[in-house]
Every structure is written in C-alpha cells, then in structure tokens.
Design an enzyme around this catalytic site. Structure first.
Site, PDB file in Angstrom:
ATOM      1  N   CYS A 163       0.814  -1.218   0.000  1.00 44.53           N
ATOM      2  CA  CYS A 163       0.000   0.000   0.000  1.00 44.53           C
ATOM      3  C   CYS A 163       0.851   1.271   0.000  1.00 44.53           C
ATOM      4  O   CYS A 163       0.985   1.952   1.029  1.00 44.53           O
ATOM      5  CB  CYS A 163      -0.970   0.044   1.167  1.00 44.53           C
ATOM      6  SG  CYS A 163      -2.223   1.327   0.860  1.00 44.53           S
ATOM      7  N   ALA A 307      -6.616  -5.023  -2.702  1.00 45.50           N
ATOM      8  CA  ALA A 307      -7.479  -4.771  -3.865  1.00 45.50           C
ATOM      9  C   ALA A 307      -6.949  -5.497  -5.098  1.00 45.50           C
ATOM     10  O   ALA A 307      -7.715  -6.069  -5.882  1.00 45.50           O
ATOM     11  CB  ALA A 307      -7.552  -3.269  -4.126  1.00 45.50           C
ATOM     12  N   CYS A 339      -6.072   2.110  -4.373  1.00 49.16           N
ATOM     13  CA  CYS A 339      -5.488   2.669  -3.161  1.00 49.16           C
ATOM     14  C   CYS A 339      -6.419   3.790  -2.680  1.00 49.16           C
ATOM     15  O   CYS A 339      -6.391   4.886  -3.251  1.00 49.16           O
ATOM     16  CB  CYS A 339      -4.101   3.203  -3.492  1.00 49.16           C
ATOM     17  SG  CYS A 339      -3.136   3.488  -2.026  1.00 49.16           S
TER      18      CYS A 339
HETATM   19  C1  LIG Z   1      -0.709   0.229   6.945  1.00 49.70           C
HETATM   20  C2  LIG Z   1      -1.234  -0.555   5.776  1.00 49.70           C
HETATM   21  C3  LIG Z   1      -2.245  -0.014   4.996  1.00 49.70           C
HETATM   22  C4  LIG Z   1      -2.753  -0.718   3.922  1.00 49.70           C
HETATM   23  N1  LIG Z   1      -3.783  -0.167   3.189  1.00 49.70           N
HETATM   24  C5  LIG Z   1      -4.330  -0.858   2.172  1.00 49.70           C
HETATM   25  C6  LIG Z   1      -5.472  -0.346   1.481  1.00 49.70           C
HETATM   26  O1  LIG Z   1      -5.974   0.736   1.792  1.00 49.70           O
HETATM   27  N2  LIG Z   1      -6.000  -1.083   0.480  1.00 49.70           N
HETATM   28  C7  LIG Z   1      -5.483  -2.291   0.124  1.00 49.70           C
HETATM   29  O2  LIG Z   1      -6.035  -2.931  -0.758  1.00 49.70           O
HETATM   30  N3  LIG Z   1      -4.391  -2.807   0.757  1.00 49.70           N
HETATM   31  C8  LIG Z   1      -3.810  -2.123   1.756  1.00 49.70           C
HETATM   32  N4  LIG Z   1      -2.734  -2.645   2.442  1.00 49.70           N
HETATM   33  C9  LIG Z   1      -2.010  -3.796   1.874  1.00 49.70           C
HETATM   34  C10 LIG Z   1      -2.655  -5.144   2.123  1.00 49.70           C
HETATM   35  O3  LIG Z   1      -2.890  -5.335   3.498  1.00 49.70           O
HETATM   36  C11 LIG Z   1      -1.741  -6.217   1.579  1.00 49.70           C
HETATM   37  O4  LIG Z   1      -1.468  -5.933   0.222  1.00 49.70           O
HETATM   38  C12 LIG Z   1      -2.336  -7.622   1.677  1.00 49.70           C
HETATM   39  O5  LIG Z   1      -2.615  -7.954   3.010  1.00 49.70           O
HETATM   40  C13 LIG Z   1      -1.382  -8.622   1.060  1.00 49.70           C
HETATM   41  O6  LIG Z   1      -1.900  -9.909   1.169  1.00 49.70           O
HETATM   42  P1  LIG Z   1      -0.918 -11.178   1.151  1.00 49.70           P
HETATM   43  O7  LIG Z   1      -1.799 -12.357   1.291  1.00 49.70           O
HETATM   44  O8  LIG Z   1       0.020 -11.090   0.010  1.00 49.70           O
HETATM   45  O9  LIG Z   1      -0.044 -10.974   2.474  1.00 49.70           O
HETATM   46  P2  LIG Z   1      -0.579 -10.930   3.972  1.00 49.70           P
HETATM   47  O10 LIG Z   1      -2.013 -10.559   4.029  1.00 49.70           O
HETATM   48  O11 LIG Z   1       0.386 -10.071   4.702  1.00 49.70           O
HETATM   49  O12 LIG Z   1      -0.475 -12.436   4.454  1.00 49.70           O
HETATM   50  C14 LIG Z   1       0.732 -13.166   4.404  1.00 49.70           C
HETATM   51  C15 LIG Z   1       0.570 -14.385   5.288  1.00 49.70           C
HETATM   52  O13 LIG Z   1       1.672 -15.277   5.083  1.00 49.70           O
HETATM   53  C16 LIG Z   1       2.110 -15.776   6.342  1.00 49.70           C
HETATM   54  N5  LIG Z   1       3.526 -16.134   6.232  1.00 49.70           N
HETATM   55  C17 LIG Z   1       4.608 -15.327   6.326  1.00 49.70           C
HETATM   56  N6  LIG Z   1       5.733 -16.046   6.184  1.00 49.70           N
HETATM   57  C18 LIG Z   1       5.346 -17.329   5.989  1.00 49.70           C
HETATM   58  C19 LIG Z   1       6.056 -18.547   5.783  1.00 49.70           C
HETATM   59  N7  LIG Z   1       7.397 -18.608   5.740  1.00 49.70           N
HETATM   60  N8  LIG Z   1       5.342 -19.680   5.639  1.00 49.70           N
HETATM   61  C20 LIG Z   1       3.988 -19.664   5.662  1.00 49.70           C
HETATM   62  N9  LIG Z   1       3.265 -18.535   5.847  1.00 49.70           N
HETATM   63  C21 LIG Z   1       3.945 -17.387   6.020  1.00 49.70           C
HETATM   64  C22 LIG Z   1       1.847 -14.613   7.313  1.00 49.70           C
HETATM   65  O14 LIG Z   1       1.724 -15.091   8.650  1.00 49.70           O
HETATM   66  C23 LIG Z   1       0.553 -14.024   6.774  1.00 49.70           C
HETATM   67  O15 LIG Z   1      -0.592 -14.563   7.392  1.00 49.70           O
HETATM   68  C24 LIG Z   1      -2.222  -1.993   3.577  1.00 49.70           C
HETATM   69  C25 LIG Z   1      -1.225  -2.552   4.384  1.00 49.70           C
HETATM   70  C26 LIG Z   1      -0.742  -1.860   5.476  1.00 49.70           C
HETATM   71  C27 LIG Z   1       0.310  -2.487   6.350  1.00 49.70           C
END
Ligand SMILES: Cc1cc2nc3c(=O)[nH]c(=O)nc-3n(C[C@H](O)[C@H](O)[C@H](O)COP(=O)(O)OP(=O)(O)OC[C@H]3O[C@@H](n4cnc5c(N)ncnc54)[C@H](O)[C@@H]3O)c2cc1C
Length: 406
Positions: A163, A307, A339
C-alpha cells in the site's frame, strides 16, 4: 518428521491465501488443499491506517484463522522454509515435508529492519511509530493525538512496499488532528519521500501535489531514511546526490523498506529482487508451470494491495483448474489495484488503476476528486467486503454499492 501430500498447497493464509482457497473450494470442494500458515491470527491491514488515525479499533482488524480458512481445507500451522520446485516439495520450519501437485506462494512481505539503523529498537516509543509494524499501530494514534508541536516527519522508502499510499494517508489525518488539537501553528510537517513523486499514477499525482500545498506540508523528494538517533531525536536520510542529511524530529512515522520472505530467494523460485518470479498476466511461475504466486510476495508489478489480490485470485484459480484439466492457463490479470487515498477525516480519493497507469474507476465519478462518499467506502464498505465477500470466495462488483453515491 511427517510426509503429507496435497493437490494444492498454499503458502500463507493472509489476504491472498484465504481468498484463493475459498474460491477453489467453491469451484470444487473435493480438491485436497492445504494452507501452510504459522500465525493464529489474520489481520485486515488496510484498516491500520484508520487505527493510526484514531477512528478504528485494532481489535476489529483481527480474526482467528480458524474462522477464515474454509471448511475442508487443511491448516498446517508452520512456516515454509524451503521449496524444492524440482521435487514438488515444501519443507517447513519443524521439518515436515509436504508434497504438492500445484503450489500457490503468497506469504506477504516482511520489514527490512536493517535498512534503517536504530529503527527496530526505537519504534513504539519516544514518538517513533509506524503503521507498518502491527505491534505499534495503536501507538501511532497515541503519538499523533498527544503531539505538542515541533517537527513531524512522515517517510516513504526506496523500493516496493505494500500500500504505497499509506505513508501519506496517515500524514493527512495527523495534520487535521494537529489543527483540531491547536498545535498545527507550531508544527512543521515534512514528507520525506525517497521517490521523486507523490504517487506512481500520473492522474492521481496532481491532486496530491495540490493537497500537500494546501495543507502546508513540505515535501522532500529523494530522501531515504537510513538511520534514527533516538537520543538526539535525529533522522538521517540518504539523498539523491549521495550526501546524507540529518533532520531533527519531535515525532516520526516511518514507512520502512520491505522484502519477500527469505525462503523465496533461497529456494530458487525468486527473481533478482527476491520476489516470486511469475508472469504478470497469468501469475504462473516463469520456470515452474505448477507454481503460481499472487499478492505482496509476487513479482507482479502492480501496487501491493488487497485490492489487487481481489482481481489476481480468480486468475490464479482459473489457471490452476485449467492446468488440472490439461488445458492452457489463459486467464489474465490486467494489473488492477486500488489505493483509497485518505486525504483527511471524511475525505478520500479512490485511486483505481491498472497496468496502463490510467484511472479505472468502479464508480461513474471523476476518480481524482476527494469525496466523502469514498471515505464511507473505505471506512465501512471495504472492510465488510473483505471479510464477507473476498475471503469467502464470493464475487463482488462495485455496481452493488452505487447506492452509496446517492
Ligand atoms: C498500513 C497498511 C495499509 C494498507 N492499506 C491498504 C489499502 O488501503 N488497500 C489495500 O487494498 N491494501 C492495503 N494494504 C495492503 C494489504 O494489506 C496487503 O497488500 C495484503 O494484506 C497482502 O496480502 P498477502 O496475502 O500477500 O499478504 P498478507 O495478508 O500479509 O499475508 C501473508 C501471510 O503469510 C504468512 N507467512 C509469512 N511467512 C510465511 C512462511 N514462511 N510460511 C507460511 N506462511 C507465512 C503470514 O503469517 C501471513 O498470514 C495496507 C497494508 C498496510 C500495512
């Protein structure tokens, strides 16, 4: 040591992993799927901006994985530590070996703690905070609301972060809080931005430039935070011309550099930057056709957001199911991301775009304008959609929310 086998193994039970698992189960609930996820809790991180701004409870961003991982999917509570793409095996931290036919890699990003000397020991106290560090998101609001004036710095790092709008959203809410608390006149706000622009999509850059000007925020481009000195309350920045510049702060909100988990590069499924090396349209690995990636850990050159995952997930699901049916994986992700740029309390620019870097609005309105309706979408609609539609593998189209505009 145990040996398990699944048709589909998903690494990471975050936004991407749970969404993909739910969509797969909706298409075929006989599939043998496992999610490898070490954490008991799942976080709705997009609301951390609002928590830091004092208008959302941190507890409301957390749910137990048990409630989210779909019925019929095996939850393996462990870390992936190595992927052997030639043997189709993942090894976990506790030494389990898991065999897969298809692998979905989505373990999110981690903070590059060593990119800022002193950050790890300093964050969460002495007016140093970050909405990117889950343990201190509440402290952001405490810091902003108790601020008595001086220099408030908000940073944006070099390299891809999740983000990329979040570093400035919290700054706009802080600016309004300082004004409300009567300390704005004695506060200098600096946006120290390692890049050369306010936002990566030109159409949204102009309104943001106007907003920082209107709010009297000083933007310092090409300033990358490399050190914090808590004793003297100094922040050291590497600037474009190779010099280091030191600025004294009274509070600082840090957006640190980020990277994908190390097992990705050490397992030979990563690219040069350490991201899972996939095709930006099909989300399929560039060398190993039975491996897919999406979300923050992938090399997909989009804005790392939940998103984006909403549009990537069906592509991953359709392409895996196509391969299982001996067909070509032809579904394509067009680079959509969104965003919601919170520009103050009750104001948001809903920045939607795709690989063309042009606006792709879901609503029939000029997307470059600050709107109260889009704040309501950010504050109320999007969290509901996340928990009740996206993570449950349900389709969602913006059309159903147009009543918000009336
Ligand atoms: C402050 C902030 C504001 C944001 N604002 C927005 C917004 O307004 N709109 C928007 O769309 N997005 C926003 N985001 C971004 C959004 O939260 C992320 O893009 C999204 O959560 C990514 O999803 P993901 O599944 O890739 O990773 P995550 O949701 O972070 O999940 C990753 C998972 O993998 C697990 N994991 C880590 N390492 C390992 C491993 N070695 N083995 C197995 N599992 C593991 C973790 O425990 C976690 O549960 C924001 C994020 C932050 C921090």
């Amino acid at each position: 040591m145990s040996n398990k086998s699944f048709q589909i193994l998903i690494i990471g039970g975050g936004a991407a992993g749970v969404t993909v698992a739910s969509q797969l189960m909706k298409k075929n609930n006989n599939l043998r799927i496992a999610i490898l996820e070490p954490s008991e809790n799942h976080y709705y991180q997009p609301a951390w901006t609002l928590v830091g701004g004092g208008v959302y409870q941190f507890e409301d961003t957390v749910k137990h994985e048990d409630k989210l991982i779909p019925r019929g999917v095996t939850w393996i509570k462990d870390f992936a530590e190595n992927v052997d793409p030639n043997q189709n095996q993942v090894t976990t931290k506790t030494g389990q070996i898991i065999n897969y036919d298809y692998l979905v890699v989505c373990p999110g990003v981690q903070i590059k703690w060593d990119s800022i000397t002193g950050f790890r020991d300093t964050v969460g106290k002495n007016n140093v905070t970050s909405n990117y560090v889950k343990e201190v998101v509440d402290y952001t609001w405490e810091t902003i609301n108790n601020f008595k004036g001086g220099t408030a710095i908000f940073t944006f790092p070099a390299g891809a972060i999740k983000c990329p709008g979040a570093p400035q959203k919290i700054m706009y809410m802080a600016e309004e809080t300082f004004a409300k608390n009567g300390v704005r006149d004695k506060t200098k706000i600096i946006y120290a931005n390692a890049t050369g622009k306010m936002f990566g999509v030109p159409a949204y850059c102009k309104p943001l430039e106007e907003i920082v000007q209107r709010k009297g925020i000083e933007v310092k481009y090409g300033h990358n935070l490399i050190e914090l000195k808590p004793d003297t309350q100094e922040a050291v920045f590497a600037v474009n011309d190779g010099e280091n510049v030191t600025i004294k702060y009274d509070m600082i909100h840090v957006s640190p550099a980020m990277k994908a988990p190390d097992f990705i590069s050490s397992s030979a499924i990563g690219n040069e930057g350490g991201w899972v090396d996939v095709d930006k349209f099909t989300c399929q690995h560039n060398q190993y056709p039975n491996i897919f990636a999406l979300g923050d850990a992938s090399s997909i050159p989009t804005s790392k957001t939940a998103a984006a995952i909403r549009k990537e997930a069906p592509v991953v699901v359709n392409n895996i199911l196509a391969l299982m049916a001996q067909q070509k994986p032809i579904d394509k992700y067009a680079g959509y991301a969104c965003c919601p740029l919170v520009t103050g309390y009750g104001k948001t620019i809903m920045a939607e775009f795709d690989y063309t870097k042009e606006p792709t609005p879901s609503f029939p309105l000029d997307p470059t304008k600050e709107r109260a309706s889009m704040w309501l979408v950010k504050r109320y609609a999007l969290p509901w959609i996340y928990w009740n539609r996206m993570l449950k593998g349900e389709p969602f189209e913006a059309d159903s929310w147009r009543f918000l505009l009336k």
